[in-house]
Each structure stands twice: as C-alpha cells, then as structure tokens.
Design an enzyme around this catalytic site. Sequence first.
Site, short mmCIF file in Angstrom:
data_model
loop_
_atom_site.label_atom_id
_atom_site.label_comp_id
_atom_site.label_asym_id
_atom_site.label_seq_id
_atom_site.Cartn_x
_atom_site.Cartn_y
_atom_site.Cartn_z
N SER A 150 -0.13 4.39 10.91
CA SER A 150 -0.40 2.63 10.27
C SER A 150 -0.15 2.98 9.05
CB SER A 150 -2.09 2.48 10.63
OG SER A 150 -2.28 1.29 9.87
N TYR A 163 -10.53 4.76 9.74
CA TYR A 163 -9.40 4.45 10.30
C TYR A 163 -8.37 4.84 9.35
CZ TYR A 163 -5.55 2.57 12.70
OH TYR A 163 -4.87 1.69 13.45
#
Length: 253
Positions: A150, A163
């Site tokens: 990501s 995350y």
Amino acid sequence: MSSLHSLQDKIALIIGGTGGIGAASAKLFAEAGATVIITHRAGAKGEAAAAELLKGLPGKGHLAQAADVADTASLVALRDAVQARFGKLHVLVNTAGFTKPVPHNDLEALDDELIDRMFAVNWRGQFAAIRSFAPLLKASGDGVIVSISSIAGATGNGSSIAYCAVKAGIDVMTKSLARVLAPEVRVLGVAPGVVDTGFVPGRGAEFNAKTAATTPLKRVASAEDVATAVLACCTHLTFSTGTTLVVDGGRSL
C-alpha cells in the site's frame, strides 16, 4: 495474449482469492491461461464465495482450499495439497489481509491486541506463505511472488499507524527476498492507494468521492486496476525484481 505474455500451463496460487483484489486477479490469471488456486476462509460462507468464483473462471482444473495466513500449519497443509495435485507452482500472489481504522492521534485505541493481529495477518502471514511455497517456486525455475502492499507504507498515512508499518515491512521484505530467492524466483510488490472494495470498514462511496477529488487521475482504483498490475508483474515485467509498483492514480504525489 501473445505467447510471451501468456500464463498457459502455469500454476498460480492466490492467497485471499475471494477478496476484491484476489478475485479480480484470479479472473485475469485464468484468462491468461493459468490454472488458478485460490484460498478462502474456513466455513460455509467462504466455501460458497470460492465456489461461485471458480464457476466463472475460464479454463479448467482450478482449485479452492481453506487457509488462514495467521495459522502457518494451514499454509503447510495447503502447500502439501498443491504439491500432491500439481507437483509445481509458478506464481504466488499474497492478497490476504485486514485492517481496522484507528485515528493516528488516538494512541490508546491502537492497543497491543490489534497491533499483534495486524502484524500476524498482514506481515507474518505473507512471509509464512512465501516461506512455505519458496521450494516449489524455486523448483519451477521461473517463479514469481507478488505481494499486495500500500502507499501507506511510504506515506505513513493510512487506516492506522500499525497498518502503515506492516505495509512498509512488506516493501522491505520484497527487497530482501528478491535477493535471496534470485535467480529462480522474482519478488515484486504492488502498492495501491484507495481501492473501491469493502476492505476498510466504514469507508464507502462518500469517502471514495472525496479521495477521488484530490487524486490527480480523479478517481480511486478498482480491484481490476490493481489486478492488472499484479498480472503485469508476472507477464510483462520480466526483468524486474525487488521493487514495488505504485498503482494509485497519482495519489502519493
């Protein structure tokens, strides 16, 4: 698809194959000629989703099996099943993962349990899958691993600080494994920005519209956008390894 970019007679395993990016990748890989193996969550719901996906794939011989990336024993069982049925593996795609939105300034909300779960699924699980299947991929002589990262791993801005950290960890893992698994296996990452799936709880059309308005290409990614990049890693980017391809519409600029 030309023979140069075809996956005919290749075996491709997609961990998390019933999720948005996983399912889109499974369809593209099957269309490119690969025999596709997908993993799904244990239980009737996971089995039904996998069966529905397999039913729509072109080609034959595809397989679905339950696996939990946070449970290494289930990955070892999956490897044994793949080896027994196919005897080889050419492509491993890591798409399994989860997140839970936690404001970055709320340090107390990011408790130890959530942090541990985040790393167990999103980092350790991907590494455990690679560790389990590395021998089969190396034996193919031309293996490819693609892990979903990501842009949060580079920007530090995402659904939670944990995350962001695990995605940065995936980028580093991609570099490290590219060195140690070469030349038999190439290792790549694909880093999307916001993707129009249900991956992040509580984020829907309104969030996507706001994000699109501040993204240079004026939209968020579809699962197919990301899956196309995953496929390209296996079929077109044949002299690339150890790098992460950004697929964010310019979001991180």
